[in-house]
Scaffold this motif. Structure first.
Motif: not given
Ligand SMILES: Cc1ncc(COP(=O)(O)O)c(C=O)c1O
Length: 453
Positions: A362-375, A381-389
């Motif tokens: 979904t993020i990619a389909a809408h070209a949103l500057p968001w990311s999802i991180s998984r552990l 999900y976080r509202f930054a792309r690339p994911a925060p460091r």
């Protein structure tokens, strides 16, 4: 990259709030009835952090389903912000609790369950000796005391925007010049955290080295991945670098696996073969019953024993009357032995992977500057792309309006995620259909947000 149309977002939030109010008359009435005698209208103030102005009130929960006072049912990815990682009221835990409850709840006497749980934690995390607490916060507090005692050093090193429960030393952030500041909103700090704490930046070994340089840090306390400001994963070499810097400085390393247990049966310590000196954990291991634990390496235990004057058995500052109580030990034994097994983690992790892939589509389909991180079994999900460091970057990527919109949109359609930074966790009862439901709703929520006109 798509930018968010803020007036549209505000309109959508208003619409979702109105729908939430309309759908939950009984939760709303219960909240208002509680206001005169409960601080913030809730039994614990953080329960007030709920989109829509008032929290859902619980009628019952089972597996990964929650039913509210209005009789509405939800697929629960919030899972008590990890406390219910085993699912709500897992049958094996309920059976153990029933059996224990009829034979004494708390007596100041050990049960045989305790040794079983200690051995199981040792097997999973590699640390040989364990002691129990009532919460993960307590485990951290006591582990910090022990670390100070054995090193004879006063300070603690933590990472900016970390969270380890209400542990005074860690409610701190790093200022622009590397100084220690109280975390914004910190409630009446006991002492200025600059006196107790140095704060480094996650994924920045140079900042750790600088903080350790004066030689007065007893212990580095950290999660092996930050999970309380979104998920911020360690970059390759960071955790090994921390271990090496701690050793070089004569500082101990404490890993808090309370949330990162999501990575596997032995948390990230087990998955990555990490070697902390102390390890703390809580929440999930009790299957919903309050508990916590800290583990010690053989070397640290030996150093503790050398302090013969330390009052570990009475009022020396490490202890709690109900810690290690029979009920909690029975709950931990059943949770670890029968519910949060290696096989359960494999299934939970596979589902969380699908969850993250769906969000990413979904993020990619809408070209949103968001990311999802998984552990492992957990994703955010976080509202930054690339994911925060690091924690400071992750804090800057916070967006209260987007959090509220997504949380409310999902809740109004039968899916719960944690209101704190939109965490989603899979438990043994989660199914592929539950993940697909989230996928569809997330795509629909984002679709409405990004629609033209
Ligand atoms: C990493 C970590 N440690 C400790 C705690 C504190 O747990 P408790 O609230 O059970 O004391 C939390 C709570 O979210 C946590 O995320």
């Amino acid at each position: 990259m798509t930018t968010i149309d803020r007036p549209r977002l505000a309109r959508l939030i208003q619409r979702e709030r109105a729908s939430y109010l309309e759908r939950h008359p009984r939760s709303h009435a219960a909240f208002r009835a509680a206001l005169p005698h409960l601080l913030g209208g809730v039994p614990m103030t953080w329960m007030g952090k709920w989109s829509g102005g008032f929290p859902l009130h619980l009628e019952r929960a089972s597996g990964n389903r929650v039913v509210d006072l209005d009789g509405l049912s939800y697929v629960d990815f919030a899972l008590g912000d990890t406390g219910a990682m085993a699912g709500h009221s897992p049958p094996a835990v309920i059976a153990a609790l029933r059996e224990r409850a009829e034979r004494g709840l708390t007596t100041m006497l050990p049960t045989e369950d305790a040794a079983w749980v200690g051995a199981e934690l040792a097997r999973r995390f590699g640390l040989p000796l364990w002691s129990f607490t009532l919460t993960a916060t307590d485990a951290n507090r006591w582990a910090l005391r022990l670390a100070r005692m054995v090193t004879g050093r006063p300070r603690v090193l933590c990472f900016s925007y970390c969270y380890h429960g209400s542990v005074d030393e860690t409610v701190a952030v790093r200022g622009p010049a590397g100084e220690t500041l109280p975390r914004p909103g910190s409630v009446g700090p006991q002492v200025d955290p600059a006196l107790t704490t140095r704060v480094a930046e996650w994924n920045d070994l140079a900042s750790v080295e600088r903080a350790l340089a004066p030689g007065d840090v007893a212990v580095i306390i950290t999660e092996p991945a930050l999970t309380n400001i979104g998920i911020v994963l360690p970059e390759p070499g960071f955790l090994a670098g921390l271990r090496a810097l701690a050793d070089a400085a004569g500082t101990l390393l404490l890993l808090d696996e309370t949330h990162t247990l999501s990575a596997g049966p032995g948390g990230m310590t087990g998955e990555l073969g990490l070697a902390p000196d102390l390890l703390t954990i809580g929440k999930a291991i009790g299957g919903g019953i309050p508990t916590g634990a800290y583990g010690l390496s053989a070397a640290v235990a030996e150093r503790i024993r050398a302090h013969r004057d330390a009052d570990l058995v009475d009022v020396g500052g490490v202890g709690g009357t109900l810690a290690g109580n029979a009920l909690a030990m029975a709950a931990m034994r059943a949770t670890l032995g029968e519910v949060l097994t290696a096989e359960a983690f494999r299934r939970m992790t596979a589902l969380a992977l699908r969850f993250a892939e769906g969000v990413e589509r979904t993020i990619a389909a809408h070209a949103l500057p968001w990311s999802i991180s998984r552990l492992g079994a957990r994703a955010e999900y976080r509202f930054a792309r690339p994911a925060p460091r690091n924690g400071s970057e992750a804090a800057r990527a916070g967006d209260e309006a987007l959090d509220e919109y997504l949380h409310l949109y999902l809740a109004n359609r039968g899916v719960l995620i944690t209101r704190f930074h939109n965490m989603a966790l899979c438990c043994p009862a989660t199914t592929a259909a539950d993940v697909e439901l989230h996928d569809e709703l997330f795509a629909a929520a984002v679709g409405e947000l990004c629609a033209r006109g």
